[in-house]
Each structure stands twice: as C-alpha cells, then as structure tokens.
Design an enzyme around this catalytic site. Sequence first.
Site, PDB file in Angstrom:
ATOM      1  N   LYS A 121     -10.464  -9.333   5.557  1.00 28.97           N
ATOM      2  CA  LYS A 121      -9.556  -9.614   6.698  1.00 28.97           C
ATOM      3  C   LYS A 121     -10.092  -8.864   7.920  1.00 28.97           C
ATOM      4  O   LYS A 121      -9.829  -7.682   8.105  1.00 28.97           O
ATOM      5  CB  LYS A 121      -8.146  -9.133   6.337  1.00 28.97           C
ATOM      6  CG  LYS A 121      -7.084  -9.233   7.437  1.00 28.97           C
ATOM      7  CD  LYS A 121      -5.701  -8.957   6.821  1.00 28.97           C
ATOM      8  CE  LYS A 121      -4.593  -8.924   7.852  1.00 28.97           C
ATOM      9  NZ  LYS A 121      -4.198  -7.558   8.242  1.00 28.97           N
ATOM     10  N   SER A 142      -9.763   0.362  13.891  1.00 23.85           N
ATOM     11  CA  SER A 142      -8.553   0.982  13.338  1.00 23.85           C
ATOM     12  C   SER A 142      -8.043   0.233  12.099  1.00 23.85           C
ATOM     13  O   SER A 142      -7.936  -0.994  12.114  1.00 23.85           O
ATOM     14  CB  SER A 142      -7.461   0.964  14.413  1.00 23.85           C
ATOM     15  OG  SER A 142      -6.200   1.156  13.834  1.00 23.85           O
ATOM     16  N   ASP A 184      -7.677  -5.087   8.641  1.00 25.20           N
ATOM     17  CA  ASP A 184      -7.319  -3.860   7.920  1.00 25.20           C
ATOM     18  C   ASP A 184      -7.213  -4.063   6.416  1.00 25.20           C
ATOM     19  O   ASP A 184      -6.502  -3.343   5.733  1.00 25.20           O
ATOM     20  CB  ASP A 184      -6.017  -3.257   8.493  1.00 25.20           C
ATOM     21  CG  ASP A 184      -4.831  -4.215   8.405  1.00 25.20           C
ATOM     22  OD1 ASP A 184      -5.018  -5.348   7.906  1.00 25.20           O
ATOM     23  OD2 ASP A 184      -3.726  -3.834   8.818  1.00 25.20           O
ATOM     24  N   GLU A 195       0.824  -1.213   0.000  1.00 21.60           N
ATOM     25  CA  GLU A 195       0.000   0.000   0.000  1.00 21.60           C
ATOM     26  C   GLU A 195       0.857   1.262   0.000  1.00 21.60           C
ATOM     27  O   GLU A 195       1.933   1.287   0.605  1.00 21.60           O
ATOM     28  CB  GLU A 195      -0.878   0.018   1.254  1.00 21.60           C
ATOM     29  CG  GLU A 195      -1.882  -1.110   1.265  1.00 21.60           C
ATOM     30  CD  GLU A 195      -2.479  -1.388   2.640  1.00 21.60           C
ATOM     31  OE1 GLU A 195      -3.646  -1.785   2.694  1.00 21.60           O
ATOM     32  OE2 GLU A 195      -1.773  -1.221   3.647  1.00 21.60           O
ATOM     33  N   ALA A 215       4.479  -8.607  16.338  1.00 24.35           N
ATOM     34  CA  ALA A 215       5.389  -7.457  16.285  1.00 24.35           C
ATOM     35  C   ALA A 215       4.810  -6.199  16.922  1.00 24.35           C
ATOM     36  O   ALA A 215       5.529  -5.421  17.557  1.00 24.35           O
ATOM     37  CB  ALA A 215       5.773  -7.185  14.834  1.00 24.35           C
ATOM     38  N   GLN A 216       3.516  -5.966  16.784  1.00 22.93           N
ATOM     39  CA  GLN A 216       2.939  -4.706  17.282  1.00 22.93           C
ATOM     40  C   GLN A 216       2.670  -4.728  18.790  1.00 22.93           C
ATOM     41  O   GLN A 216       2.486  -3.666  19.414  1.00 22.93           O
ATOM     42  CB  GLN A 216       1.589  -4.408  16.583  1.00 22.93           C
ATOM     43  CG  GLN A 216       1.573  -4.527  15.076  1.00 22.93           C
ATOM     44  CD  GLN A 216       2.520  -3.558  14.392  1.00 22.93           C
ATOM     45  OE1 GLN A 216       2.603  -2.388  14.770  1.00 22.93           O
ATOM     46  NE2 GLN A 216       3.260  -4.034  13.405  1.00 22.93           N
ATOM     47  N   THR A 259       5.454  -9.560   9.029  1.00 20.47           N
ATOM     48  CA  THR A 259       4.149  -9.326   8.402  1.00 20.47           C
ATOM     49  C   THR A 259       4.102  -7.933   7.780  1.00 20.47           C
ATOM     50  O   THR A 259       3.612  -7.745   6.664  1.00 20.47           O
ATOM     51  CB  THR A 259       3.020  -9.458   9.453  1.00 20.47           C
ATOM     52  OG1 THR A 259       3.066 -10.781   9.981  1.00 20.47           O
ATOM     53  CG2 THR A 259       1.647  -9.201   8.856  1.00 20.47           C
ATOM     54  N   GLY A 306      -6.132  -5.435  13.926  1.00 19.57           N
ATOM     55  CA  GLY A 306      -5.659  -6.405  12.935  1.00 19.57           C
ATOM     56  C   GLY A 306      -6.509  -6.530  11.676  1.00 19.57           C
ATOM     57  O   GLY A 306      -6.017  -6.948  10.636  1.00 19.57           O
TER      58      GLY A 306
HETATM   59  N1  LIG Z   1      -4.501  -0.642  12.205  1.00 17.00           N
HETATM   60  C1  LIG Z   1      -3.263  -0.324  11.958  1.00 17.00           C
HETATM   61  O1  LIG Z   1      -2.924   0.859  11.877  1.00 17.00           O
HETATM   62  C2  LIG Z   1      -2.247  -1.407  11.836  1.00 17.00           C
HETATM   63  C3  LIG Z   1      -0.879  -1.084  11.877  1.00 17.00           C
HETATM   64  C4  LIG Z   1       0.057  -2.121  11.851  1.00 17.00           C
HETATM   65  C5  LIG Z   1      -0.380  -3.449  11.721  1.00 17.00           C
HETATM   66  N2  LIG Z   1      -1.715  -3.706  11.623  1.00 17.00           N
HETATM   67  C6  LIG Z   1      -2.200  -5.091  11.520  1.00 17.00           C
HETATM   68  O2  LIG Z   1      -2.064  -5.666  12.805  1.00 17.00           O
HETATM   69  C7  LIG Z   1      -1.913  -7.086  12.669  1.00 17.00           C
HETATM   70  C8  LIG Z   1      -0.773  -7.571  13.517  1.00 17.00           C
HETATM   71  O3  LIG Z   1       0.445  -7.055  13.006  1.00 17.00           O
HETATM   72  P1  LIG Z   1       1.836  -7.619  13.548  1.00 17.00           P
HETATM   73  O4  LIG Z   1       2.895  -6.816  12.857  1.00 17.00           O
HETATM   74  O5  LIG Z   1       1.820  -7.671  15.037  1.00 17.00           O
HETATM   75  O6  LIG Z   1       1.766  -9.101  12.942  1.00 17.00           O
HETATM   76  P2  LIG Z   1       2.522 -10.430  13.439  1.00 17.00           P
HETATM   77  O7  LIG Z   1       2.374 -11.408  12.339  1.00 17.00           O
HETATM   78  O8  LIG Z   1       3.882 -10.087  13.928  1.00 17.00           O
HETATM   79  O9  LIG Z   1       1.668 -10.903  14.709  1.00 17.00           O
HETATM   80  C9  LIG Z   1       0.358 -11.384  14.596  1.00 17.00           C
HETATM   81  C10 LIG Z   1       0.123 -12.386  15.712  1.00 17.00           C
HETATM   82  O10 LIG Z   1      -1.259 -12.788  15.669  1.00 17.00           O
HETATM   83  C11 LIG Z   1      -1.310 -14.131  16.098  1.00 17.00           C
HETATM   84  N3  LIG Z   1      -2.604 -14.708  15.717  1.00 17.00           N
HETATM   85  C12 LIG Z   1      -3.058 -15.058  14.478  1.00 17.00           C
HETATM   86  N4  LIG Z   1      -4.313 -15.567  14.572  1.00 17.00           N
HETATM   87  C13 LIG Z   1      -4.657 -15.504  15.882  1.00 17.00           C
HETATM   88  C14 LIG Z   1      -5.823 -15.865  16.616  1.00 17.00           C
HETATM   89  N5  LIG Z   1      -6.865 -16.423  16.000  1.00 17.00           N
HETATM   90  N6  LIG Z   1      -5.852 -15.667  17.967  1.00 17.00           N
HETATM   91  C15 LIG Z   1      -4.776 -15.125  18.609  1.00 17.00           C
HETATM   92  N7  LIG Z   1      -3.642 -14.774  17.961  1.00 17.00           N
HETATM   93  C16 LIG Z   1      -3.580 -14.957  16.628  1.00 17.00           C
HETATM   94  C17 LIG Z   1      -0.114 -14.781  15.411  1.00 17.00           C
HETATM   95  O11 LIG Z   1       0.256 -16.002  16.023  1.00 17.00           O
HETATM   96  C18 LIG Z   1       0.943 -13.663  15.575  1.00 17.00           C
HETATM   97  O12 LIG Z   1       1.739 -13.852  16.749  1.00 17.00           O
HETATM   98  C19 LIG Z   1      -1.720  -7.340  11.172  1.00 17.00           C
HETATM   99  O13 LIG Z   1      -2.922  -7.847  10.649  1.00 17.00           O
HETATM  100  C20 LIG Z   1      -1.413  -5.977  10.584  1.00 17.00           C
HETATM  101  O14 LIG Z   1      -1.843  -5.855   9.259  1.00 17.00           O
HETATM  102  C21 LIG Z   1      -2.646  -2.721  11.689  1.00 17.00           C
END
Ligand SMILES: NC(=O)c1ccc[n+]([C@@H]2O[C@H](COP(=O)([O-])OP(=O)(O)OC[C@H]3O[C@@H](n4cnc5c(N)ncnc54)[C@H](O)[C@@H]3O)[C@@H](O)[C@H]2O)c1
Length: 349
Positions: free
Chosen positions: A240, A301, A236, A65, A148-149, A93, A234
């Site tokens: 999804k 968000s 977004d 994006e 990561a977040q 991710t 998550g």
């Molecule tokens: N809204 C925003 O501004 C924004 C900003 C950054 C990231 N995000 C989104 O946030 C999400 C997380 O990002 P990240 O960088 O932490 O990703 P990541 O892949 O590092 O972590 C995601 C975690 O979710 C866990 N997970 C998956 N399915 C699950 C479930 N059913 N129950 C519990 N845990 C589960 C995974 O095991 C993983 O540890 C992503 O979808 C990303 O696109 C949104």
Amino acid sequence: MPPLPSNLAMVPFVSVEHMMGLVHHIGIERLLQDLAAEIENDFKRWESFDKTPRVASHSPVGVIELMPTSDGEMYGFKYVNGHPKNTKEGLQTVTAFGLLADVDTGYPKLLTEMTLLTALRTAATSAMAAKHLAPKGAKCMAMIGNGAQAEFQCLAFKAVCGIGTVRLYDIDPAATEKAARNLAGSGLTVVPCKSSEEAMEGAEIITTCTADKQNATILTDNMVGPGVHINAIGGDCPGKTELHRDILLRSDIFVEYPPQTWVEGEIQQLDEDHPTTELWQVVTGQAEGRKDARQITLFDSVGFAIEDFSALRYIYRAIQDTGFYADLDLLADPDDPRDLFGMLTRAKA
Ligand SMILES: NC(=O)c1ccc[n+]([C@@H]2O[C@H](COP(=O)([O-])OP(=O)(O)OC[C@H]3O[C@@H](n4cnc5c(N)ncnc54)[C@H](O)[C@@H]3O)[C@@H](O)[C@H]2O)c1
C-alpha cells in the site's frame, strides 16, 4: 449488594465526547502546536524508548495493529485499524483507542479514544517533520486525499509551519467539498482543485493522504519539481504505497523507525541498502535535514508508537483538574490482593 469499587479500581477514561470538549477547551491549533512540541521532545530522547515494529494482523480488506512502547516510566499502546473500503460502507478507514500505564506497578493510568487523537498526532508529527525538512518560508501546501485526516493536516501545517494556502484534491469531489467547507473561516486560503497536478501548482509542500489497499501512484515522477517537501502519509502497509518509485530515487528520504518503515512505507519499493535518515537524528542535530533549495525531501510517514505515547501522555496531563474524563471501573481491586476469587464470590447476589 457488592461493595462499591475502590479508588484503585478506577482509571480515567476519555470518551470521544470528552476528547472533543478538551480539544475545543485548549483550542485545536494550540493543541497541535503543543503535540508537535511533545513529539519533538520525545524524538530528542529517542534512545530512551523501547522500540518494536507494530504488530499487524492483515486481512484481504484491511489491517488491525497494536503499537506499544515504553520510556521506562510509562508504557503506552494503541489499537488501530486501517480499512480503505470502510468509507463505502459508511464506516471510517481508521479508528483507534489507547492506554497509558505506570511501569512501576503495571497499573493503567489512562484509557482513551484515539481516533481523533490519531488524526491530531499524525498531523502534529507531519508538521514537526516539515519544520525540519520543508523549504524555509514555505507558504503553500497541496493536500491530496481529502478524507478524515485532511483538515487536521492542513491546520497543523498552518499552526506549526506558517502555511497560508492549501490546495485540495481528491478523486471524490465530495471529499474536497467537505474539507473546503470545514476549513472555511480557519484563516487558510483554500483552493479546491480538479487534479493532483493542479493542486501542486506553486506548492512547496505536498501532502499525500489517500487510502487504497494497493500500490497506487498518486504522484508520478514528472509531477514533482525540485525543492519541494513531500509529506507522504497514506502509504503505511505492505503493498500500500502512494508514490512512483522514481520519485523516491530523486528524494532524500526521512523515516520514523526503519524496521517498521521498510515493511510498511514507500521505501518498501527500494533495495534494502538504499540510504534513509531517521527523523530523530535530524531533530537532535546528529543528521542533516534540508541541505539546499533544489533538494526534494520526503517524509515517508507510517506512524510510530512513540508519537502515540507522546499524545497519550499529553492527554493524561491535560485532563488533570478538568471534567474531560470519567472514572471507569476497569481494574478488579480485591481487599486482599490475593483474594480475587473471594471478591467474585462475595459479589454473588
Ligand atoms: N502515517 C500515519 O501516521 C497515518 C495516520 C493515520 C492514517 N494514515 C493513512 O492515511 C490514509 C488516509 O486516512 P484517512 O483517515 O484520511 O482515510 P479516508 O478514507 O477518510 O480518506 C482517504 C481519501 O483518499 C481519497 N483517495 C483515494 N484514492 C485517491 C487518489 N488516487 N487520488 C486522490 N484521492 C484519493 C479518497 O477518496 C478519500 O477521500 C490512510 O491510508 C491511512 O491508513 C496514516
């Protein structure tokens, strides 16, 4: 030998190493507080920004994006990806970088890593929203999705909202262990949990921050009691999402930029005439945030360009008079602005 690049050719570049140095120099909690305040101030002048839904290029496994905006003085954009399958391949991710430019000349003023900065700005935005929407005096947050977040979210809620306890859950116990380890010594009471239900016990705020390229159901309706604030990060992308539709029907929903959130957010599950409130209107006092103790508030968000703009401008100011950047020879700068070709020719060895 071609002449050395002029000052005009140079653009400050903040590498990952420099960003990490800057974050520690300022202090992560202070930086999260500063960023939340910057973002809140920009939400207060929402109408002065150019706004457009981000430009998304989807593939079966992820999305890439571009997120542009301008306030008429500065222009910013972020490149960001979202690939939930990446962690299984040893990749992240989400990765990002971004640029800030001067509207008057069009010349870039800053190029920076934004993988760390995205985690910081997302956490700061979530906490800023919760300041307006969460129950007063909330002390406990469930953190579902410990990737990561996660730690950034937990620390922002501590620094901005005064959260004292985080209850962690992830389908992968290794992620929960990692987050608990990283948060030890942060001053937060950290409680690793074995299910979402357990994580939500006693939590006044529920953050969902999972990554899965599907309509997942991280929370079902019966799990969510009255009075909580849900910070849903998550979901977004089209197709999804994280929350069961019935939760949305019981919640008052707050969004960043509706034309983007209707495509990407939890509300993609709803009819288009379903009421939502824009967060900037709550921040300016034009709309009500939390009305009563039993109401469920939901911050749907997805991440909007103005939050990245605030973060870019904050970093641009913060690096001045520090060593946390390097000058990058990014712009061609011919002696005669129209003699670009001559500059190239003269550079031939
Ligand atoms: N809204 C925003 O501004 C924004 C900003 C950054 C990231 N995000 C989104 O946030 C999400 C997380 O990002 P990240 O960088 O932490 O990703 P990541 O892949 O590092 O972590 C995601 C975690 O979710 C866990 N997970 C998956 N399915 C699950 C479930 N059913 N129950 C519990 N845990 C589960 C995974 O095991 C993983 O540890 C992503 O979808 C990303 O696109 C949104």
